[in-house]
Write an enzyme that holds these catalytic residues in place. Structure first.
Site, PDB file in Angstrom:
ATOM      1  N   GLU A  90       0.815  -1.211   0.000  1.00  0.00           N
ATOM      2  CA  GLU A  90       0.000   0.000   0.000  1.00  0.00           C
ATOM      3  C   GLU A  90       0.855   1.271   0.000  1.00  0.00           C
ATOM      4  OE1 GLU A  90      -3.018  -0.255   3.023  1.00  0.00           O
ATOM      5  OE2 GLU A  90      -3.647  -2.252   2.384  1.00  0.00           O
ATOM      6  N   GLU A 146      -3.933  -9.813   1.020  1.00  0.00           N
ATOM      7  CA  GLU A 146      -4.562  -9.657   2.330  1.00  0.00           C
ATOM      8  C   GLU A 146      -6.066  -9.726   2.163  1.00  0.00           C
ATOM      9  OE1 GLU A 146      -3.913  -6.136   4.531  1.00  0.00           O
ATOM     10  OE2 GLU A 146      -1.745  -6.389   4.708  1.00  0.00           O
TER      11      GLU A 146
END
Length: 543
Positions: free
Chosen positions: A382, A478
């Site tokens: 991210e 994830e």
């Protein structure tokens, strides 16, 4: 485009908050006990450091209401002769924006939409009020403003964005504020306090500055599967202005012709070794930290990894190399016959080998070099969404990492992982050319319309969209569901909700996902959702 979405603040604030709002899963704090710092920007007098407060939401589904546009013609919908989604020609506004604010468009029905390119020229530095939005639970919230850290008594002069109400009309304005900091400490200047009776999407004004240059929003073709879906077309590039005379009026570049939507996205071969081989469980994330954030011993790691193996997983995803992760987790993985997904973690601004934590991780991997255990190397978690890296910086780091690890024998696949919005709101073609697969983090809990039993369908939809972005195989690094926190629309946390959600994900797309996470992370802050500590899922897998 930055993770916070800039829009016409007056229109947003006056029009209310009808957009979907969500918090994201805060992995920015994953290694915060090991020195990660907030991004900083100096805008005050030299004796202080100013940090712009940022409200993070997942812009895949957190969007301000779109600006009204005047279409040049009604949308043309081709009536499909097969079961394929319709191709819709989208009208454009009759006039270009005066600043490169992201263009928001509504896709009213599922289908494939093509948005033409747009270019504008800014001839002088322009500061405007933008807006960002976030969903907050019931209660009193202080949002926005400028947070300033001073080391001594200081007078601070800063531009701030705030709101004014006249005759019942709320508008946003930029004011220059002089604030006297009486002593050393942290001060928040001109925040907005709001009280909401229930879960609400709140819009907060922010100061947005555009420098002179030529800005381009690239042409975009996207397939949507929801009704009234909002697509943001950001202006992603700028360069020195092409106009020689600053007194000349900016000229709009000719629009590019709409591109035809591809009927099929070419898929590269799946690299050997990725995905589950013997069932519907591939990987589990694992961080070797105790509940207080200290590092687990080798014996504790061995016990954890043995349980993960016993639950039926085939691989572990590790984020970084600290806490003796490579020798301890790598050794336990080898002893238990598990594969590894290794990573380079970027926890602060500084997306290159000059960042000492990045350089240290690359050096540790080169010294370890047990490549026979490795399924995939993920550079960045991210990093685009958190604005730690630009696209170019992240591409350069991926290229550098490939060269460094390749020099000591690693020839396996590479990727980076981010939330879907970070890929959709940036031109990531330079990254696509460097990676073998594209990976995402997709948590159905942050989509307020998704119930636990539909979590698998949601994650699969995100993976399918990701596969189109680079034309390469896509996987999820994830996915999970929290056991504690506040309800996000119909997405409510809980032990049974987690069991239902993870069972759905496992059934629909288990062989392509990494579940998050093995244990709760009690050393983290609970976050606005109250959920950040509560993603441990070992009990769902009998571990």
């Amino acid at each position: 485009m930055k993770a916070t979405i800039v829009a016409a603040a007056a229109a947003v604030l006056a029009g209310g908050a009808s957009a979907h709002g969500n918090h994201r899963h805060a992995h920015r704090a994953l290694f915060e006990k090991r020195g990660a710092v907030k991004a900083e920007r100096d805008v005050c007098v030299p004796s202080c450091t100013t940090i712009y407060s940022t409200i993070y939401g997942e812009p895949t589904w957190v969007q301000p209401p779109p600006k009204p546009v005047t279409p040049t013609a009604e949308p043309v919908v081709e009536v499909p002769t097969t079961t394929e989604a319709p191709v819709v020609a989208v009208p454009t506004a009759t006039a270009p924006p005066t600043v490169p604010e992201p263009i928001t468009e509504i896709c009213p029905t599922p289908g494939t939409y093509t948005f033409p390119a747009k270019t504008i020229v800014v001839t002088e530095t322009t500061t405007v009020c933008g807006a960002t939005s976030t969903e907050v639970p019931a209660g009193t919230h202080t949002l926005g403003g400028v947070t300033t850290v001073v080391e001594t008594a200081t007078t601070v002069v800063c531009p701030v964005a705030t709101t004014e109400t006249q005759n019942g009309v709320v508008t946003s304005v930029i004011k220059t504020t002089t604030y006297v900091c009486p002593s050393a400490g942290t001060y928040t200047i001109a925040p907005i306090t709001t009280v909401v009776p229930s879960v609400t999407t709140v819009v907060v004004p922010v100061v947005t500055t555009y420098c002179p240059g030529t800005y381009t929003a690239p042409a975009l073709t996207t397939t949507v599967t929801e009704t009234n879906y909002v697509v943001v077309c950001p202006f992603t590039s700028s360069e020195a202005p092409a106009l020689a005379q600053p007194t000349s009026a900016p000229q709009e570049a000719p629009e590019a012709a709409p591109q035809e939507a591809p009927k099929e996205t070419p898929q590269a071969p799946v690299p050997a070794g990725l995905g589950a081989k013997n069932g519907d469980l591939w990987a589990m994330t694992y961080t070797p930290f105790r509940t207080d954030g200290t590092c687990k011993s080798k014996q504790e790691v061995d016990e954890d990894v043995a349980k993960i193996k016993g639950a039926g997983f085939e691989a572990l995803r590790i984020y970084s190399t600290d806490c003796d992760t490579l020798p301890n987790v790598g050794g336990a993985a080898r002893d238990n016959g598990l594969r590894l997904i290794i990573g380079i973690f970027i926890g602060q601004k500084g997306c290159d080998n000059g960042n000492p934590t990045v350089a240290a991780q690359i050096s540790a991997l080169k010294a370890w070099k047990q490549w026979d255990l490795v399924d995939l190397c993920v550079v960045g978690n991210e990093a685009l969404f958190n604005q730690f890296c630009s696209v170019g910086e992240l591409a350069a780091l991926i290229s550098h990492t490939k060269s460094e690890l390749g020099s000591v024998g690693y020839n396996g696949p590479f990727s980076t992982t981010d939330v879907m919005a970070a890929y959709q709101n940036n031109d990531v073609s330079s990254i696509c050319s460097l990676i073998d697969v594209l990976t995402i983090n997709a948590h159905a809990y942050f989509n307020y319309e998704t119930t636990p039993d539909k979590a698998g369908d949601f994650v699969k939809g995100q993976i399918d969209i990701a596969a189109e972005i680079c034309g390469k195989p896509a996987y999820c690094m994830e996915t999970g569901w929290p056991t504690a926190g506040v309800c996000n629309g119909v997405a409510c946390p809980g032990v049974e909700a987690q069991r239902t959600a993870l069972a759905s994900i496992r059934q629909v797309v288990g062989p392509k996902v990494t579940f998050f996470s093995f244990h709760d992370d009690n050393w983290k802050e609970p976050g606005a959702c109250g959920c950040e500590r509560s993603w441990g899922s070992s009990s769902c897998f009998g571990a």
